[in-house]
Design an enzyme around this catalytic site. Structure first.
Site, PDB file in Angstrom:
ATOM      1  N   GLU A 145     -14.749 -10.052  -4.975  1.00 18.69           N
ATOM      2  CA  GLU A 145     -13.336  -9.699  -4.334  1.00 18.69           C
ATOM      3  C   GLU A 145     -12.804 -10.868  -3.457  1.00 18.69           C
ATOM      4  OE1 GLU A 145     -11.745  -7.037  -5.019  1.00 18.69           O
ATOM      5  OE2 GLU A 145     -13.469  -6.018  -6.152  1.00 18.69           O
ATOM      6  N   GLU A 177      -9.081 -11.975  -5.211  1.00 21.72           N
ATOM      7  CA  GLU A 177      -7.810 -11.546  -4.333  1.00 21.72           C
ATOM      8  C   GLU A 177      -7.339 -12.870  -3.614  1.00 21.72           C
ATOM      9  OE1 GLU A 177      -8.636  -8.239  -1.633  1.00 21.72           O
ATOM     10  OE2 GLU A 177      -8.600  -6.843  -3.476  1.00 21.72           O
ATOM     11  N   ALA A 237     -10.856  -7.155  -0.230  1.00 22.51           N
ATOM     12  CA  ALA A 237     -11.809  -5.902  -0.122  1.00 22.51           C
ATOM     13  C   ALA A 237     -11.710  -5.356  -1.531  1.00 22.51           C
ATOM     14  CB  ALA A 237     -11.329  -4.959   0.893  1.00 22.51           C
ATOM     15  N   GLU A 249      -1.399  -5.876  -6.729  1.00 19.45           N
ATOM     16  CA  GLU A 249      -1.961  -7.210  -6.345  1.00 19.45           C
ATOM     17  C   GLU A 249      -1.207  -8.461  -7.097  1.00 19.45           C
ATOM     18  OE1 GLU A 249      -5.905  -7.045  -7.490  1.00 19.45           O
ATOM     19  OE2 GLU A 249      -6.649  -5.763  -5.823  1.00 19.45           O
ATOM     20  N   ARG A 272       0.806  -1.143  -0.079  1.00 17.66           N
ATOM     21  CA  ARG A 272       0.186  -0.111   0.152  1.00 17.66           C
ATOM     22  C   ARG A 272       0.955   1.203   0.008  1.00 17.66           C
ATOM     23  NH1 ARG A 272      -4.813  -1.322  -1.902  1.00 17.66           N
ATOM     24  NH2 ARG A 272      -5.953  -3.015  -0.560  1.00 17.66           N
TER      25      ARG A 272
END
Length: 219
Positions: free
Chosen positions: A95, A99, A78, A145, A66
Site C-alpha cells: 500500500e 499510494e 492504507a 486514487e 472519500r
C-alpha cells in the site's frame, strides 16, 4: 494494567443481511448475560495503515476523495486485507508503494486499533516505516486514487492539525499522536514488524482454527 478483554459469546445464528460490493452486512444472534441479542454490523476484512517518517521527522500524508463523508481528507497510506493469506506487513509495504510511490527499509508496529467496534469488526494495524525512499517508478492509480495528493508534513504540524480539528481521519489521528508520544519515549513502545495480531477478529479465528487443526493432527 489497562487492557481490552477478548470475549467469545455463543453464536446462536449468523447470516449475511446484505451482500455488498466491498463489504457485507452481517446479522448475528448471540447469547450474552442470559439473553439472546441480535446485532447487525459491517463484516470487514480488516486493514493496514502506514505512518512513513523521513529523516527530517516529516510524515507522509495523502489526500483523496472519500464519498461517504464528502471530503477530500488527509490520510496515511492504507489498504484492505482482502487477499486471503497475505501477511499484514506485506500488505502495508504494498500500500505504501501503490499510494505514495515510496518504500522503506525499517518497519515496526506502531499501534493496533478498532475503528468503530459498535458498528463494524474492522481492525487496523498501523505500522511505522522509516528509512524511506522513492520506489523508482510510479504506480498507475484509478478512480478516487487517480488524483491523490502527497505531502511530507513535519510531525508536530500534523499533531497540531489533529488537535485543532482540521483533519478528521481516524487512523491518521491515532498514528501521528502515537508517533509523537513514542518518539518522546525513545521509540521503546514499538513492536516488531512481524508481531502477532491477536486482536484482529478474523486473524484470531484463523490462528485458532490452525492451532486446533495442529492439535487434532498431533492427537
Amino acid at each position: 494494567m489497562l487492557r481490552d478483554e477478548p470475549f467469545r459469546p455463543e453464536i446462536v445464528s449468523s447470516e449475511v443481511a446484505f451482500d455488498g460490493r466491498i463489504w457485507d452486512v452481517r446479522r448475528d444472534t448471540f447469547r450474552y448475560n442470559g439473553e439472546e441479542i441480535t446485532r447487525e454490523y459491517v463484516d470487514h476484512t480488516g486493514a493496514v495503515a502506514v505512518l512513513a517518517l523521513d529523516d527530517q521527522d516529516r510524515v507522509l500524508l495523502i489526500k483523496q476523495y472519500r464519498h461517504p463523508v464528502r471530503h477530500r481528507d488527509w490520510e496515511i497510506p492504507a489498504g484492505l486485507l482482502d487477499i486471503r493469506g497475505e501477511d499484514p506487513l506485506t500488505a502495508a509495504q504494498r500500500e505504501l508503494a501503490e499510494e505514495a510511490d515510496v518504500e522503506a527499509g525499517s518497519w515496526n508496529v506502531l499501534t493496533d486499533i478498532f475503528t468503530s467496534p459498535g458498528g463494524n469488526d474492522e481492525a487496523i494495524r498501523i505500522y511505522l516505516a522509516r528509512d524511506v525512499r522513492p520506489t523508482g517508478s510510479a504506480f498507475e492509480r484509478e478512480a478516487e486514487e487517480a488524483d491523490i495528493q502527497v505531502a511530507w508534513v513535519p510531525l508536530e504540524e500534523a499533531v497540531d492539525a489533529v488537535l485543532e480539528r482540521r483533519v478528521h481521519n481516524a487512523p491518521l489521528s491515532v498514528a501521528v499522536l502515537a508517533a509523537h508520544v513514542a518518539r518522546e519515549r525513545g521509540w521503546t513502545s514499538l513492536g516488531a514488524a512481524d508481531a502477532p495480531w491477536p486482536s484482529h477478529p478474523k486473524l484470531a479465528d484463523a490462528e485458532g482454527a490452525a492451532e486446533l487443526s495442529e492439535q487434532s493432527a498431533a492427537g
